[in-house]
Each structure stands twice: as C-alpha cells, then as structure tokens.
Design an enzyme around this catalytic site. Structure first.
Site, short mmCIF file in Angstrom:
data_model
loop_
_atom_site.label_atom_id
_atom_site.label_comp_id
_atom_site.label_asym_id
_atom_site.label_seq_id
_atom_site.Cartn_x
_atom_site.Cartn_y
_atom_site.Cartn_z
CB VAL A 116 -0.92 0.03 1.23
CG1 VAL A 116 -1.78 1.29 1.22
CG2 VAL A 116 -1.80 -1.21 1.27
CG ASN A 156 19.89 -8.38 -14.19
OD1 ASN A 156 20.56 -8.67 -13.22
ND2 ASN A 156 18.63 -8.76 -14.31
#
Length: 583
Positions: A277, A480
């Site tokens: 939330v 990455n």
C-alpha cells in the site's frame, strides 16, 4: 634551452600565460596560483578512463552485489572519480520453496563473482582511454560485449544439448510399467472440470546471463564519472543526454510512491490481493511537505496498529465491517513489529475493505482526507496469486476469481474508493485480453501500471509493436545488463506513445542514490522507492529532497501533473500506445 623554447612555443604556452595573467590581474584573487591553474585548466586534455575496478559488496538486505569504481587520467594523474553499487533483483516469490531460494542465492553469488571478473579484466581493457562523456560509444561497446557473451552461452548450451542427444541414441533401458491409465485419465478430467476457461500458461522467467551486472554497473558508473568531470549533477547530465545536449529550461520532480504497508501474502491473515500500500502526495505540495505528511500518517497508522482498541473513524459507521471491527480485537490485523525489507511496516489483513477503512481512520484522525490530501496506490502483484490448477486468482484465502472477474472487481473497488489512483500489476502479463478490458474500463480513473507484468528493458527495446492498448505506464528498473542509453531510449519511446515512466527500486536495494537522478533526468512521472525506513531507501528520499531544493533555488522546478489516460481517445493509429507486454 633552445629545444625547450621551441617546445613551449609550439604549445602556445607564452601566449596563453600572457592571456592568463591579463585575465586574472583585474580580479586580484586571494589564491593567485589557484586562479591561474583554473584558467589554464581549460587547455588541458579531456580526462580519459584509465581503470575500472569491480568489487563484491553487500546490498541493503545482506545479499552480494557489484560495485564498480571509475579511475580517470586527469591532468596526467590517475584519479578516482566515483563508484556505483548495483541493486539486485530477485524473481523468486515469497512462497518459494527453501531449495528454490537456496539455488537463487547460489546463482546470485556466481553472477556477482563473474561480474567482478568481467569488470576487472575484459571491461577494464576494453574501455581504457575512452572519454567518460561519450556515453553512446561506451554503451555501444558494452552492448556488443554482452551480445558476444550471450552467443557464447548459446553455443555452450547447444553443445550440451547435442551431447545429451547422442547419449539418448544409446539403447534405452527397460522402464517399469506406468500406473493404470484409468486413474491418470480420471485425475486429468477432474482438473479440467475445475477450469471454466483455459488460461494462458505462465511464461518462463526472463533469462539472466551470469555476470550481466557488470554491464549495468559499468554504464552507470561511467555516466556518474562524466557528470563529476563536467561539474554538473547526474540528473542534469542524463537530461542533456536525453535532449541531445540541450539543457531543459524547467524540470519536474517525479511524484513519490511511498510504501506505507507491506502486506505479507504468507501471513495468517486472509488477504492476498495486496502486496504494498503506497501513499502519493498531491501535486500542490512540495516534496518536503508531502514527505512530512506521509510521516504523520505513518505514525498514526503505527499507533492504531499497536493499540487496536483505540481506533476511531470510518470503522464506527453502521456497516457490517465496522461493527465487526469494533466488537473486539480479533477483527483487527495483528501488527508484526518489524520493518520490511521495503522499508515499511509489515502487517496483514483479512479483507481489502478492512485495510482501506483503517487507512481512512488514520488520515481522519490527523485531519486529512484521502482523495484530497493524500492518494493511494496498490501493488497487487497478481502474478503471485494465480492457482494454476483452478485457473483463477486467489484474492483471499479460499476465495478465487477468474481473470474476467478480477476486472469487474477492480471496477467496483475504484468506484467505491476513488482515492486509489494507481494499481500496479492488477493482472498477470499473460492475461492480455483482461489488461485491455481493464484499461478501457478504468484508464480514465486511475493509472494501470505494469511492473513484473512488463517485459525486461532489453526486450522492450527490441519489440516496439504499436497495436494494442495495454497499460498506462511501465515501472523501469535499473538492473542486470540495462545501460543508461537503454533507459534514455525507452523513456523517449514511452513519452512519445503517451505512456508514463516510473523508475522503480528493486527488492535488493543498495545505498547508491543514482536511481533518483536517473528518474529526474528522464522526466519520470513517478518514482517507487519503498518506505521511509532503512538507510538504503531513506538516502534516496534525501537525494530527491536535495534535488528539489536545488531546482527551486535555480528557479527551474516545474509542478508535476496527474493526468489519466482515456484509452478510447487513443484509438487512432497515430496515437496508439505501445504494447509493453510480451506476445
């Protein structure tokens, strides 16, 4: 002496010394030699990369990751310019088996070791003598290097497959007879009877090449080095790269999506639909004011969760939920007194309405109103909810909904709680038809954002089909083999196709705050950094506050806007949005 005189005349030293003396004298600086050095430094050669150093370090959750340091030759001396620490991202869900988690940790460790080797050997040699300000050339070389590594990996895999095929040609050993077919057929029939409509199978996770962190780490570290050498902040350097070296007159800060609660899907509570939330402050507030308001709400939420008997507010209304909550402490969530790795409170709930009513109470208790003074975003992480035996999402323990029913449910949710202005990953990426339906139904009321439901950045770049209305925006993560040029290119594509860009923080966050500069430089609409706890996350909010102060001081700060996409208006071919979900 004659040789020396010829050498200096050939370099125009006497002429430039005279210029320097004439220019400096009227100012009569306190540090004369320092001023002369500054004046003459404009004639020095541009710094070039002389060394890259890769190092294995720990991220914010104690997992190994990569640090890349950049050294440049500056005025004939080797000088350390900067470093960057990569954030790590895991695709392992919360409910993964211990052996799966162990295998993932081993793979991560091997990948970091390989990345360190790439940086210290191949990349160190390949990028030497390049100017760090030439980001395009640097990223082109990094991309070619990575592509070669991918091809090497494919060749190795092909050789292994051929070897296995050769072994398979040998005479097979007799295998025991299979169990009676009737039982198998009955079992299969039972499964099919549960599935009302076949759902698309889960797509395999995007393959991550071992060592790919080296590519992203080197690209970002060199961008930071270029900014440092140019004596400008990283966000401005990124903005100049995006706008072909034209300095923007104004810049907009991304709105923060601050995680308030992390709802564990494996906790004893029943609610599974919500993972995070998040609070989004209104655009009329400065970032500083918004953060202060969020901290006030966080304090009140903590008080309510620790003292459930003292709750007042919307729960006292004459609704079944309210009466159940006020009848005793059993109806309230148990506050797990710890901070999540996302930097927020960790708790659990029995249903979504209970959670939202408690949020309303916390705001009302401090004189705030959801929908006016603060907005909500919910990360559903729907890919973690699918029960593939039933072909449905498990939104509550024992309660299942089909993809089409999910679209209806979200429509009712937004109608009842209009202060929710963003849903992240409301569906799996495989449910393409339902993504289109939910965008048509709710796109003008809230942002429908793909995070895990979006493809990786490298695949988004390769496949830019413009034919399907799919989502409001995409969460981009710098992980990455992502390069700075990739982010800039993709952000430009999303801008042109009326998508919003959100820069997101991976699960395994580091103390490096470069992500904030990237978000500001790219002009991202939102930034998703986690909660206001844990040093590796708070340091990014502090960086965002510092940038706001700097832009306000320079009078280049433009107010952000909240504009939803009405997908019906984007139906013309020239206005169609990019399909950011994989085919």
């Amino acid at each position: 002496r004659r040789a020396a005189a010829e050498y200096y005349r050939g370099q125009r030293v006497p002429e430039r010394l005279e210029e320097a003396l004439n220019a400096v004298f009227p100012r009569s600086p306190a540090d004369l030699y320092g001023e002369l050095a500054n004046y003459l430094s404009k004639y020095s050669k541009a710094p070039v990369i002389c060394k890259l150093v890769g190092r294995k370090v720990l991220d914010g959750v104690g997992q190994p990751t990569l640090e890349v340091e950049i050294y440049c030759t500056v005025k004939n001396y080797e000088k350390r310019i900067c470093s960057t620490v990569m954030s790590s991202h895991s695709q392992i869900p919360e409910n993964a088996l211990p052996e799966t988690i162990e295998a993932d940790e081993k793979e991560r460790n091997d990948s970091v070791n390989t990345a360190v080797e790439w940086v210290n050997e191949s990349l160190n040699t390949m990028l030497r003598d390049l100017e760090p300000t030439d980001q395009c050339q640097v990223d082109k070389m990094l991309g070619e290097y990575f592509a070669n590594k991918v091809e090497e990996k494919k060749k190795i895999q092909k050789q292994e497959e051929e070897a296995e095929a050769t072994l398979a040609l040998s005479p097979p050993t007799p295998s025991p007879a299979p169990p009676p077919g009737k039982k198998q057929g009955a079992k299969a029939g039972k499964k099919l009877s549960v599935v009302e409509k076949p759902i698309p199978p889960a797509e395999p996770a995007e393959p991550v090449l071992c060592g790919s962190l080296a590519i992203g780490g080197a690209s970002l570290a060199i961008a930071k080095a270029a900014a440092a050498i140019s004596h400008i902040p990283l966000y401005l350097h990124v903005a100049l790269l995006k706008h072909d070296q034209e300095s923007p007159e104004e810049m907009t800060l991304p709105l923060p999506m601050v995680t308030l609660l992390n709802c564990e899907k494996m906790s004893p509570s029943k609610l599974k639909l919500v993972k995070e939330v998040m609070l989004i402050p209104p655009v009329q507030l400065s970032l500083k004011q918004g953060i202060e308001r969020i901290l006030d709400i966080q304090k009140e939420m903590t008080r309510l969760l620790e003292s459930p008997g003292k709750m007042t507010g919307p729960q006292t209304a004459d609704s079944k939920k309210g009466k159940a909550q006020n009848s005793g402490k059993k109806g309230l969530p148990q506050f797990l007194k710890r901070i999540s790795h996302l930097g927020c409170l960790t708790t659990g709930y029995d249903d979504l309405e209970q959670l939202l009513l408690i949020m309303q109470t916390a705001c009302n208790n401090i004189g705030l109103e959801l929908g006016t003074d603060m907005f909500l975003a919910i990360n559903c992480a729907a890919h973690e909810l699918m029960d593939y035996n039933k072909g449905k999402y498990e939104i509550l323990t024992g309660t299942f909904k089909s993809p089409s029913e999910m679209v209806t449910m979200y429509g009712e949710l937004i109608d009842k709680f209009p202060f929710i202005i963003a849903l992240i990953d409301p569906l799996r990426k495989e449910d393409r038809e339902q993504w289109s339906n939910i965008c048509s139904a709710l796109g003008s009321k809230c942002y429908l954002i793909a995070e895990d439901a979006a493809t990786c950045i490298s695949k988004l770049k390769m496949d830019q089909n413009i034919n399907t209305l799919m989502c409001s925006g995409v969460v981009l993560k710098y992980i990455n083999q992502t390069k700075v040029s990739d982010l800039i290119e993709l952000a430009g594509i999303l801008d042109g196709q009326r998508h919003i860009t959100i820069l997101g923080s991976p699960d395994g966050e580091s103390s490096d705050d470069s992500l904030v500069d990237l978000a500001v430089g790219l002009g991202a609409r939102f930034i998703k950094l986690g909660g206001l706890s844990r040093g590796e996350r708070v340091t990014k909010y502090n960086r965002l506050l510092a940038i706001e102060e700097e832009l306000a001081k320079n009078r280049t700060l433009r107010e952000a806007k909240l504009e939803f996409i009405t997908f019906a208006e984007a139906s013309q071919p020239e206005e169609q949005l990019s399909d950011v979900l994989p085919p």
